[in-house]
Design an enzyme around this catalytic site. Structure first.
Site, PDB file in Angstrom:
ATOM      1  N   VAL A 199       0.868  -1.171   0.000  1.00 49.65           N
ATOM      2  CA  VAL A 199       0.000   0.000   0.000  1.00 49.65           C
ATOM      3  C   VAL A 199       0.909   1.226   0.000  1.00 49.65           C
ATOM      4  CG1 VAL A 199      -2.033  -1.050   1.056  1.00 49.65           C
ATOM      5  CG2 VAL A 199      -0.245  -0.101   2.523  1.00 49.65           C
ATOM      6  N   SER A 200       0.367   2.345  -0.438  1.00 48.98           N
ATOM      7  CA  SER A 200       1.202   3.533  -0.614  1.00 48.98           C
ATOM      8  C   SER A 200       1.500   4.296   0.662  1.00 48.98           C
ATOM      9  CB  SER A 200       0.544   4.492  -1.610  1.00 48.98           C
ATOM     10  OG  SER A 200       0.453   3.868  -2.860  1.00 48.98           O
ATOM     11  N   THR A 201       0.545   4.300   1.614  1.00 51.09           N
ATOM     12  CA  THR A 201       0.761   5.074   2.840  1.00 51.09           C
ATOM     13  C   THR A 201       0.445   4.236   4.054  1.00 51.09           C
ATOM     14  OG1 THR A 201      -1.508   5.910   2.980  1.00 51.09           O
ATOM     15  CG2 THR A 201       0.037   7.179   1.635  1.00 51.09           C
TER      16      THR A 201
END
Length: 193
Positions: A8-10
């Protein structure tokens, strides 16, 4: 062996959905490499570790293409590294991405679909830029709200006078984060509570 990769990105995003889908596809959860980092950077420690530890005939399972890469060039490079190891890659949602067989059509579709995916991201980015430019042209202020407010000088005076952040917050009814921003913008020495 089946190997999973989830990203996931964050840190605000939840990776559990991907892990559940990979486990349902037969990947032992101990063999799932996972990280919370943007896909636009190639410096992803868990991806690097997975690529280094791959063995011949392993199959990397991903939930979708965007989890392993956000650019066509990067994705093709990663897939080439997997192939060089004698391993395979398969996507659960992008069913065309499956190198477990030697079908030349799969390689062709991989290149075409990666390019389409990149085109979609580029178009989205262009629409966002155009929207921001249009908003600016219509007088909209972009970015975080300014910390300049009528209470800014009072907050600074309270803090330099020795008042704690929690006390300033109670008295002014400003959030602690707003108070910190005001103090930082006033270049107050190191802010402590």
């Amino acid at each position: 062996m089946l190997v999973g990769y989830a990203r996931v990105s964050t840190s605000d995003q939840n990776i559990n959905r991907q892990i559940d889908l990979l486990a349902a596809a037969g990947v032992d959860t101990r063999n799932i490499y996972q990280e919370k980092i943007t896909g636009t950077t190639r410096k992803r420690p868990e991806l690097t570790r997975m690529l280094e530890e791959l063995q011949p005939h392993d199959t990397v399972i991903i939930v979708e293409l965007s989890r392993i890469s956000r650019s066509t060039q990067d994705m093709l490079s990663i897939i080439e590294q997997i192939k060089t190891k004698g391993a395979f890659i398969k996507s659960l949602h992008d069913t065309w991405l499956d190198t477990t067989d030697e079908n030349p059509m799969s390689a062709f579709l991989l290149t075409v679909m990666a390019a389409l995916s990149q085109l979609e991201r580029d178009q989205l980015s262009q629409r966002v830029k155009e929207g921001l430019e249009s908003a600016k042209n219509h007088g909209k202020k972009l970015g975080c709200p300014s910390t300049a407010n009528p209470q800014a000088s009072a907050v600074t005076a309270m803090y330099t006078g020795g008042m704690k952040i929690s006390e300033i917050s109670k008295q002014t009814r400003l959030s602690r984060s707003t108070i910190y921003r005001i103090l930082r913008s006033a270049h107050t020495t190191r802010v402590k509570d």
